[in-house]
Design a protein around this motif. Structure first.
Motif, PDB file in Angstrom:
ATOM      1  N   VAL A 198     -25.028 -19.273   5.260  1.00  0.00           N
ATOM      2  CA  VAL A 198     -26.227 -18.421   5.170  1.00  0.00           C
ATOM      3  C   VAL A 198     -27.297 -18.927   6.138  1.00  0.00           C
ATOM      4  N   ALA A 199     -27.499 -20.237   6.164  1.00  0.00           N
ATOM      5  CA  ALA A 199     -28.518 -20.802   7.068  1.00  0.00           C
ATOM      6  C   ALA A 199     -28.111 -20.602   8.532  1.00  0.00           C
ATOM      7  N   LEU A 200     -26.828 -20.793   8.833  1.00  0.00           N
ATOM      8  CA  LEU A 200     -26.369 -20.630  10.226  1.00  0.00           C
ATOM      9  C   LEU A 200     -26.517 -19.183  10.698  1.00  0.00           C
ATOM     10  N   PRO A 247     -30.151  -9.939  -1.681  1.00  0.00           N
ATOM     11  CA  PRO A 247     -30.392 -11.092  -0.810  1.00  0.00           C
ATOM     12  C   PRO A 247     -29.312 -12.166  -0.988  1.00  0.00           C
ATOM     13  N   CYS A 248     -28.817 -12.717   0.127  1.00  0.00           N
ATOM     14  CA  CYS A 248     -27.920 -13.877   0.050  1.00  0.00           C
ATOM     15  C   CYS A 248     -28.746 -15.080  -0.380  1.00  0.00           C
ATOM     16  N   ARG A 249     -28.118 -15.980  -1.147  1.00  0.00           N
ATOM     17  CA  ARG A 249     -28.810 -17.195  -1.584  1.00  0.00           C
ATOM     18  C   ARG A 249     -28.270 -18.417  -0.839  1.00  0.00           C
ATOM     19  N   GLY A 273     -29.149 -20.741  -6.092  1.00  0.00           N
ATOM     20  CA  GLY A 273     -29.746 -21.060  -4.796  1.00  0.00           C
ATOM     21  C   GLY A 273     -30.952 -20.174  -4.516  1.00  0.00           C
ATOM     22  N   GLU A 274     -31.784 -20.630  -3.615  1.00  0.00           N
ATOM     23  CA  GLU A 274     -32.989 -19.903  -3.207  1.00  0.00           C
ATOM     24  C   GLU A 274     -32.578 -18.618  -2.471  1.00  0.00           C
ATOM     25  N   PRO A 275     -33.123 -17.452  -2.843  1.00  0.00           N
ATOM     26  CA  PRO A 275     -32.817 -16.233  -2.073  1.00  0.00           C
ATOM     27  C   PRO A 275     -33.350 -16.351  -0.641  1.00  0.00           C
ATOM     28  N   THR A 276     -32.641 -15.760   0.289  1.00  0.00           N
ATOM     29  CA  THR A 276     -33.041 -15.840   1.706  1.00  0.00           C
ATOM     30  C   THR A 276     -33.286 -14.425   2.243  1.00  0.00           C
ATOM     31  N   SER A 277     -33.644 -14.366   3.525  1.00  0.00           N
ATOM     32  CA  SER A 277     -33.870 -13.049   4.153  1.00  0.00           C
ATOM     33  C   SER A 277     -32.545 -12.409   4.582  1.00  0.00           C
ATOM     34  N   LEU A 278     -31.436 -13.159   4.547  1.00  0.00           N
ATOM     35  CA  LEU A 278     -30.135 -12.584   4.913  1.00  0.00           C
ATOM     36  C   LEU A 278     -29.693 -11.631   3.793  1.00  0.00           C
ATOM     37  N   ILE A 279     -29.294 -10.430   4.180  1.00  0.00           N
ATOM     38  CA  ILE A 279     -28.964  -9.399   3.191  1.00  0.00           C
ATOM     39  C   ILE A 279     -27.451  -9.295   3.038  1.00  0.00           C
TER      40      ILE A 279
END
Ligand SMILES: [Zn+2]
Length: 282
Positions: free
Chosen positions: A131-133, A154-156, A169-175
């Motif tokens: 997700v981070a990558l 949202p992906c976490r 996990g923390e939700p991210t801006s990746l959908i």
């Protein structure tokens, strides 16, 4: 009837499918090669119905079949990335996953002229780093997870599951534009024999499309602004009897209260605040 969205997605594994499985003898290569025969048939079918779609393409496929990928772009379909050599990112070290992603993005950009908006993991699984990558490399969506059937979410960052429960996990801006094995032609239709076991496949495609129609009917009855995402592989769906079944299914879907959309457009509209897939039983 509340209307909904259908995302047709095609995973253009081609030779990368054989490469990722390490099956590099003549017949597995030729099974991947058949994708190149099938793509023009699918593009013709989609054009004849005015349907847009998303194609998840491994970097390796863009290197082997640049003209084919260019044809997909020229026909106004979305091209998104599907790993480089169709290897499982969940089994990779972070550095290998990073270089796999960067190779694939470079190969796609060389053909399409732009970076893709979306990623689909070859084995439909993500590592703790994915997700981070993906976010770091400018992608806005993933399409590999199964946490919903009719709604992006949202992906976490990685969840931590223990015997005592789960720390989300923390939700991210990746959908996430979610998928499902039940909405994938591969397990229904493709016969595979490997050291890991046999996938029987070879079912009547009509059974699969009847299942998909059931998922569509339920969505249109009980879910407002739902998104149904189905996954097909040119090397699987591109054979005569399956193409005829797909054609019949598309004609049925075209007649329903749905809009065809790319997965990227769904992700972008969700990011802009559009709510999808609201459970609203009548
Ligand atoms: Zn694939």
């Amino acid at each position: 009837m509340t209307g909904g969205t259908v995302c047709l997605t095609f995973d253009l594994d081609a030779i990368a499918g054989a490469l990722g499985r390490g099956q590099l003898t003549a017949t597995p290569i030729s099974r991947g090669e058949f994708a190149a025969v099938a793509v023009p048939r699918l593009l013709h079918l989609l054009a004849s119905r005015g349907i847009t779609s998303t194609w998840f393409v491994p970097g390796h496929t863009a290197l082997v079949y640049p003209e084919l990928v260019a044809e997909i772009v020229a026909a106004d379909h979305e091209v998104a990335v599907h790993g480089h050599a169709h290897r499982n990112v969940a089994a990779m070290e972070e550095a290998d996953e990073r270089s796999d992603l960067e190779c694939s993005l470079q190969a796609l950009k060389a053909v399409t002229g732009e970076l893709p908006r979306g990623f689909r993991a070859p084995a439909w699984d993500l590592s703790d780093h994915s997700v981070a990558l993906l976010t770091e490399h400018g992608l806005i969506y993933d399409s590999s997870l199964m946490g919903h059937d009719y709604a992006p979410y949202p992906c976490r960052l990685p969840d931590e599951v223990t015997d005592d429960g789960i720390r989300w996990g923390e939700p991210t801006s990746l959908i996430e534009v979610p998928v499902s094995w039940s909405l994938d032609d591969f397990p229904h239709l493709e016969f595979m024999r490997s050291a890991a076991g046999t996938l029987p496949g070879l079912r009547n495609p009509q059974e699969m499309f009847t299942n998909w129609t059931g998922d569509l009917d339920y969505m249109l009855r009980d879910v407002r602004d739902g998104v149904l995402t189905v996954t097909m592989h040119p090397e699987v769906i591109g054979r005569g009897h399956r193409l005829l079944a797909l054609e019949r299914w598309l004609d049925h879907v075209v007649g329903r209260q749905v809009t065809f959309s790319t997965a990227g457009d769904v992700a972008q509209r969700y990011a802009a605040g559009k709510a999808f897939g609201i459970y609203a039983p009548r």
